[in-house]
Design an enzyme around this catalytic site. Structure first.
Site, mmCIF file in Angstrom:
data_model
loop_
_atom_site.group_PDB
_atom_site.id
_atom_site.type_symbol
_atom_site.label_atom_id
_atom_site.label_comp_id
_atom_site.label_asym_id
_atom_site.label_seq_id
_atom_site.Cartn_x
_atom_site.Cartn_y
_atom_site.Cartn_z
ATOM 1 N NE ARG A 189 99.409 58.215 86.780
ATOM 2 C CZ ARG A 189 99.622 57.066 86.164
ATOM 3 N NH1 ARG A 189 99.296 56.942 84.887
ATOM 4 N NH2 ARG A 189 100.146 56.025 86.784
ATOM 5 C CG HIS A 193 99.492 52.078 89.132
ATOM 6 N ND1 HIS A 193 98.137 51.990 89.432
ATOM 7 C CD2 HIS A 193 99.756 53.413 89.034
ATOM 8 C CE1 HIS A 193 97.614 53.199 89.507
ATOM 9 N NE2 HIS A 193 98.569 54.085 89.267
ATOM 10 C CE1 TYR A 213 88.675 47.698 90.981
ATOM 11 C CE2 TYR A 213 90.784 48.689 90.429
ATOM 12 C CZ TYR A 213 89.651 47.989 90.045
ATOM 13 O OH TYR A 213 89.497 47.587 88.749
#
Length: 333
Positions: A257, A280, A290
């Protein structure tokens, strides 16, 4: 501060997020006298399987447990149902989990596809890597959730396992958190087609909390649960590493994942789109990926520029052929 009313524990927390979560969660409406240790464990497991990290669940338990301790002191309860080690029921995912590289992913999937024993699990493992589904979401998928005509996956529940052969359904439609409809790529579409066409109808169709028709079944015709998939990952990596010199790192359903999420960041997908795809609840979880990926990309770019600078220096000292050899050497480091 904690106070009691109508034999329920109310918690005034300095963390408004925990307070709101408890208000909205069905567990918070239970009578404290009805809550057993097994209920407390199931609730915490459900929170983690629902997408909360180990640290987050630990913090929530840290708020709730003292409230029940006060109830014990005031003779409202005989025993605190939250007096147990978190390690007894939760996976400590606070340790950093690295995504595997694209080369490692391809090599692992190739091995699974070609191995005589593990090839029957290929489609499920492939789907995990290419959709970013939680393992409990994959386990909870039923035939009705897969729309081959529209090429979509309806993610609306999780199949959770608490041990002692007990599994239950967490209905995501009640909280909306993580509930989503995912588009299929062509390869994922083909994988689901194979899963559906190859699914053997069991002698007895198992029904769990009113849900049946699960896509992934074990040899006994029962719905596969998380720990079974985790064992497939573990044993397949061990087998691979016994055969090949270049070993694979630890790979789990959650690493699959995380790998999917990382790959999407590198494809420059937007934060909001990725948050939806991953289910999320908190956008900060998405932003953390990120930040990590961008930091690694920046480091790689600095190293690349340094290599190019060294090449320029070498080209000024020697002929073109020697420079080409140096380029090859540096790129292999």
């Amino acid at each position: 501060r904690y106070y009691y009313g109508d034999r329920r524990v109310f918690i005034i927390s300095f963390d408004p997020n925990i307070l709101n979560m408890l208000k909205e969660n069905p567990f918070g409406q239970k009578n404290i006298a009805d809550i057993k240790t097994s209920d407390a464990k199931l609730w915490l497991i459900g929170l983690q399987e629902g997408g909360r990290g180990y640290s987050s669940v630990k913090r929530i338990r840290g708020v709730v447990r003292p409230a029940f301790a006060m109830a014990v002191e005031d003779d409202l309860l005989r025993k605190n149902p939250f007096d147990f080690e978190l390690a007894d029921c939760l996976i400590d995912d606070s340790v950093k989990r690295e995504a595997i590289t694209l080369k490692q992913e391809r090599e692992y999937l190739r091995f699974i596809k070609e191995d005589a024993h593990f090839r029957k699990f290929y489609d499920g493992i492939f789907i995990l890597f290419k959709t970013g589904l939680r393992i409990s979401e994959l386990c909870g998928l039923t035939i009705r959730d897969i729309d081959l005509q529209e090429k979509t996956i309806n993610v609306n529940k999780q199949l959770l396992y608490t041990g002692k052969k007990h599994a239950y359904i967490e209905d995501m439609t009640k909280t909306k958190a993580g509930m989503r409809i995912l588009p299929m790529t062509g390869e994922v579409y083909e994988a689901f087609k194979r899963v559906i066409s190859g699914r053997k109808k069991p002698k007895v169709e198992y029904i769990i909390d009113g849900v049946g028709g699960f896509l992934f079944l074990d040899d006994k015709g029962k719905p596969m649960v998380a720990y079974q998939w985790e064992k497939k990952f573990q044993h397949s990596v061990q087998k691979y590493n016994k055969i090949y010199k270049n070993e694979l790192p630890r790979i789990t359903p959650h690493i699959a994942r995380h790998t999917y999420c990382t790959n999407q960041v590198k494809r420059q997908i937007s934060v909001k789109t990725l948050q939806y795809l991953m289910g999320h609840e908190d956008v900060q979880t998405t932003l953390n990926v990120y930040t990590t990926v961008r930091s690694e990309d920046a480091k790689n770019e600095v190293e690349r520029l340094e290599i190019m600078e060294n090449i320029k220096k070498e080209m000024g000292k020697t002929n073109m052929e020697d420079a080409k050899k140096e380029l090859v050497r540096l790129m292999c480091i």
